[in-house]
Scaffold this active site. Structure first.
Site, PDB file in Angstrom:
ATOM      1  N   GLY A  69     -11.356 -31.850  32.308  1.00 33.82           N
ATOM      2  CA  GLY A  69     -11.342 -33.040  33.159  1.00 33.82           C
ATOM      3  C   GLY A  69     -12.619 -33.856  32.958  1.00 33.82           C
ATOM      4  O   GLY A  69     -13.699 -33.287  32.810  1.00 33.82           O
TER       5      GLY A  69
ATOM      6  N   ASP B 205      -6.792 -29.213  25.763  1.00 29.56           N
ATOM      7  CA  ASP B 205      -6.127 -28.265  24.858  1.00 29.56           C
ATOM      8  C   ASP B 205      -6.853 -26.925  24.781  1.00 29.56           C
ATOM      9  O   ASP B 205      -8.070 -26.860  24.917  1.00 29.56           O
ATOM     10  CB  ASP B 205      -6.055 -28.867  23.450  1.00 29.56           C
ATOM     11  CG  ASP B 205      -5.113 -30.073  23.415  1.00 29.56           C
ATOM     12  OD1 ASP B 205      -5.598 -31.205  23.522  1.00 29.56           O
ATOM     13  OD2 ASP B 205      -3.895 -29.843  23.357  1.00 29.56           O
TER      14      ASP B 205
ATOM     15  N   GLY C 281     -15.817 -27.504  31.263  1.00 26.00           N
ATOM     16  CA  GLY C 281     -15.778 -26.555  32.372  1.00 26.00           C
ATOM     17  C   GLY C 281     -15.376 -25.159  31.910  1.00 26.00           C
ATOM     18  O   GLY C 281     -15.630 -24.749  30.778  1.00 26.00           O
TER      19      GLY C 281
ATOM     20  N   THR D 189     -13.282 -24.878  28.778  1.00 29.74           N
ATOM     21  CA  THR D 189     -14.071 -25.170  27.573  1.00 29.74           C
ATOM     22  C   THR D 189     -14.955 -23.983  27.209  1.00 29.74           C
ATOM     23  O   THR D 189     -15.156 -23.683  26.038  1.00 29.74           O
ATOM     24  CB  THR D 189     -14.923 -26.431  27.809  1.00 29.74           C
ATOM     25  OG1 THR D 189     -14.052 -27.497  28.194  1.00 29.74           O
ATOM     26  CG2 THR D 189     -15.713 -26.825  26.574  1.00 29.74           C
TER      27      THR D 189
ATOM     28  N   THR E 268     -18.230 -29.827  35.441  1.00 28.64           N
ATOM     29  CA  THR E 268     -17.016 -29.893  36.252  1.00 28.64           C
ATOM     30  C   THR E 268     -17.383 -30.333  37.656  1.00 28.64           C
ATOM     31  O   THR E 268     -18.420 -29.944  38.175  1.00 28.64           O
ATOM     32  CB  THR E 268     -16.249 -28.550  36.343  1.00 28.64           C
ATOM     33  OG1 THR E 268     -15.121 -28.715  37.221  1.00 28.64           O
ATOM     34  CG2 THR E 268     -17.113 -27.410  36.849  1.00 28.64           C
ATOM     35  N   ILE E 269     -16.503 -31.143  38.226  1.00 23.06           N
ATOM     36  CA  ILE E 269     -16.761 -31.551  39.617  1.00 23.06           C
ATOM     37  C   ILE E 269     -16.480 -30.392  40.563  1.00 23.06           C
ATOM     38  O   ILE E 269     -16.874 -30.412  41.715  1.00 23.06           O
ATOM     39  CB  ILE E 269     -15.901 -32.776  40.029  1.00 23.06           C
ATOM     40  CG1 ILE E 269     -14.417 -32.429  40.078  1.00 23.06           C
ATOM     41  CG2 ILE E 269     -16.188 -33.982  39.168  1.00 23.06           C
ATOM     42  CD1 ILE E 269     -13.572 -33.459  40.798  1.00 23.06           C
ATOM     43  N   ASP E 270     -15.805 -29.343  40.045  1.00 23.87           N
ATOM     44  CA  ASP E 270     -15.435 -28.206  40.905  1.00 23.87           C
ATOM     45  C   ASP E 270     -16.591 -27.262  41.180  1.00 23.87           C
ATOM     46  O   ASP E 270     -16.500 -26.428  42.085  1.00 23.87           O
ATOM     47  CB  ASP E 270     -14.311 -27.391  40.255  1.00 23.87           C
ATOM     48  CG  ASP E 270     -13.016 -28.184  40.177  1.00 23.87           C
ATOM     49  OD1 ASP E 270     -12.086 -27.735  39.496  1.00 23.87           O
ATOM     50  OD2 ASP E 270     -12.945 -29.259  40.797  1.00 23.87           O
TER      51      ASP E 270
ATOM     52  N   MET F 162     -10.536 -32.482  45.715  1.00 21.74           N
ATOM     53  CA  MET F 162     -10.274 -31.707  44.508  1.00 21.74           C
ATOM     54  C   MET F 162     -10.964 -30.343  44.569  1.00 21.74           C
ATOM     55  O   MET F 162     -11.919 -30.143  45.309  1.00 21.74           O
ATOM     56  CB  MET F 162     -10.724 -32.482  43.262  1.00 21.74           C
ATOM     57  CG  MET F 162      -9.675 -33.475  42.807  1.00 21.74           C
ATOM     58  SD  MET F 162     -10.122 -34.205  41.235  1.00 21.74           S
ATOM     59  CE  MET F 162      -8.498 -34.759  40.679  1.00 21.74           C
TER      60      MET F 162
ATOM     61  N   VAL G 268     -10.527 -40.499  42.150  1.00 22.00           N
ATOM     62  CA  VAL G 268     -11.691 -41.278  42.569  1.00 22.00           C
ATOM     63  C   VAL G 268     -12.932 -40.383  42.499  1.00 22.00           C
ATOM     64  O   VAL G 268     -14.024 -40.819  42.157  1.00 22.00           O
ATOM     65  CB  VAL G 268     -11.471 -41.799  44.014  1.00 22.00           C
ATOM     66  CG1 VAL G 268     -12.759 -42.334  44.606  1.00 22.00           C
ATOM     67  CG2 VAL G 268     -10.380 -42.848  44.049  1.00 22.00           C
TER      68      VAL G 268
HETATM   69  O1  F6P Z   1     -11.250 -29.447  36.917  1.00 21.04           O
HETATM   70  C1  F6P Z   1     -11.541 -30.600  37.610  1.00 21.04           C
HETATM   71  C2  F6P Z   1     -10.303 -31.134  38.239  1.00 21.04           C
HETATM   72  O2  F6P Z   1     -10.563 -32.396  38.722  1.00 21.04           O
HETATM   73  C3  F6P Z   1      -9.755 -30.271  39.362  1.00 21.04           C
HETATM   74  O3  F6P Z   1     -10.483 -30.421  40.554  1.00 21.04           O
HETATM   75  C4  F6P Z   1      -8.351 -30.765  39.453  1.00 21.04           C
HETATM   76  O4  F6P Z   1      -7.494 -29.822  40.083  1.00 21.04           O
HETATM   77  C5  F6P Z   1      -8.008 -30.927  37.972  1.00 21.04           C
HETATM   78  O5  F6P Z   1      -9.227 -31.240  37.304  1.00 21.04           O
HETATM   79  C6  F6P Z   1      -7.000 -32.014  37.697  1.00 21.04           C
HETATM   80  O6  F6P Z   1      -6.649 -31.859  36.340  1.00 21.04           O
HETATM   81  P1  F6P Z   1      -6.113 -33.108  35.474  1.00 21.04           P
HETATM   82  O7  F6P Z   1      -7.264 -34.018  35.238  1.00 21.04           O
HETATM   83  O8  F6P Z   1      -5.623 -32.469  34.192  1.00 21.04           O
HETATM   84  O9  F6P Z   1      -5.019 -33.747  36.273  1.00 21.04           O
END
Ligand code: F6P
Length: 377
Positions: free
Chosen positions: A16, A79, A114, A117, A137-139, A181, A302
């Site tokens: 992401g 991927d 993330g 990767t 990662t934003i997570d 998210m 966002v």
């Molecule tokens: O891994 C970051 C993230 O934004 C998660 O918080 C979210 O569930 C996921 O990516 C969304 O994945 P995609 O960008 O493939 O829709």
């Protein structure tokens, strides 16, 4: 003595997108070129561009002015290098990637991304490539690093949203359910819930009881607060859903044949999918049980957009520059982790496949409970 040829280093961004990716590309690139005399090659669109040999120049001009730019100038994809869909069939592209790096004269590879990767980077390292990983990662769910770039900016975006939702909840005497998210780890929902003063915070790590949430809303109403803001991580589950997912996960662990594991993983994926997008159902259930109107806001992408905040610009610059030093020193097979104020190389083997979830006794959880936040349990 003849001067050795400059090190040629490939860089890719995968998974992401997030604020801070370009700060990291710039941090690595400027240090690699300016301090270590390296040559850079940008691979387009993550692992897929690496497998297809799609590159772009990453010279000082390309690096100029990108510190504050959102997203990634390289593009990205999600991927898996060992199971990539190519011409309609799933193929292991690791040999192709190794061959591409050889043909392009790539001496080392920087994978910025993330958890997925990190797994890709580990596979490529096992195939003999000299790889380092930078945590994005934003997570904030990458193990052995205090944080990852993208998280701080997303936290600010989500917090501002929770702030703003308070005024509409209060004005209309409503329950506002805001989905944040964080599919497997609830760091973003927890942080934004605390910082934004959410009344209820629901995390993937703490299965919730609808009755507990209803009681909390009713108690608030009884104290004259006829509105509530519910911050819910997109991966939060009620107790039944959590039990179903736990059962599916144990089947994956217990599977003792490749076919059995593949079947169990498919079942787990279908269970996960069946519980996605339940936020509207949750809001409807709360409205029915409390008699208060409920409305939903899905923050979605966002949270991943736009310019990085100062912390993510600094983190990307710090980890990127440290990564260039590690490549110059010949330190590979590592994630460049943020630990305290330092960038610390951590073995990829310890990071790949190791999800950093919110511990139930984490200070942030205790802080939320201290101020009376309902955590759904
Ligand atoms: O891994 C970051 C993230 O934004 C998660 O918080 C979210 O569930 C996921 O990516 C969304 O994945 P995609 O960008 O493939 O829709």
């Amino acid at each position: 003595m003849a001067k050795s040829a400059p090190l040629r280093v490939g860089i890719l961004t995968a998974g992401g997108d997030s604020p801070g990716l370009n700060a990291a590309i710039r941090g690595f690139g400027k240090a690699a070129i300016g301090h270590h005399g390296m040559e850079l090659v940008g691979f387009r669109d993550g692992i897929r561009g690496l497998a297809e040999g799609r590159t772009m120049p990453l010279d000082p001009q390309a690096l100029s002015g990108i510190l504050t730019v959102g997203g990634t100038i390289l593009g990205t994809s999600r991927d898996k290098v060992h199971r990539m869909l190519v011409d309609g069939e799933v193929r292991d592209m690791v040999p192709t990637v190794v061959d591409n790096c050889d043909k392009l004269g790539i001496d080392a590879l920087v994978c910025i991304g993330g958890g997925g990767t990190a797994k890709n980077a580990q596979r490529l390292a096992k195939a003999g490539l000299k790889v380092i990983h930078l945590p994005k990662t934003i997570d904030n769910d990458i193990a052995h690093t205090d944080t990852s770039f993208g998280f701080s900016t997303a936290l600010g975006i989500a917090t501002e949203a929770v702030d703003r939702l308070h005024s509409t909840a209060h004005s209309h005497h409503r329950i506002i359910v805001v989905e944040i998210m964080g599919h497997k780890a609830g760091w973003l929902a927890l942080g934004a819930g605390i910082a934004g003063g959410a009344d209820i915070i629901l995390l993937p790590e703490i299965p919730y009881s609808i009755d507990s949430v209803v009681t909390s809303i009713q108690d608030r109403a009884g104290r004259g607060h006829s509105f509530s803001v519910v911050a819910v991580a997109e991966g939060a589950l009620d107790t039944a859903g959590a039990a179903e997912l736990a059962a599916a996960e144990s089947l994956v662990r217990e599977a003792d044949t490749p076919e059995g594991k593949a079947t169990a993983k498919k079942h787990r994926a279908s269970v996960e999918a069946s519980h996605r997008g339940r936020t509207f159902e949750l809001a409807t259930a709360l409205e029915r049980a409390t008699g208060l109107e409920a409305r939903v806001t899905i923050l979605g992408y966002v949270q991943r957009g736009g310019t990085p905040d100062a912390a993510d610009r600094m983190l990307g610059t710090l980890l990127g520059g440290a990564g260039a030093d590690l490549v110059a020193e010949g330190r590979f097979g590592v994630t460049v982790a943020a630990q305290g104020q330092s960038a610390v190389p951590v073995p990829l083997a310890d990071v790949a496949g190791n999800l950093k979830k919110v511990p139930l006794d984490h200070p942030w959880v205790l802080a939320a409970r201290h101020v009376g936040t309902c955590m759904g349990d």
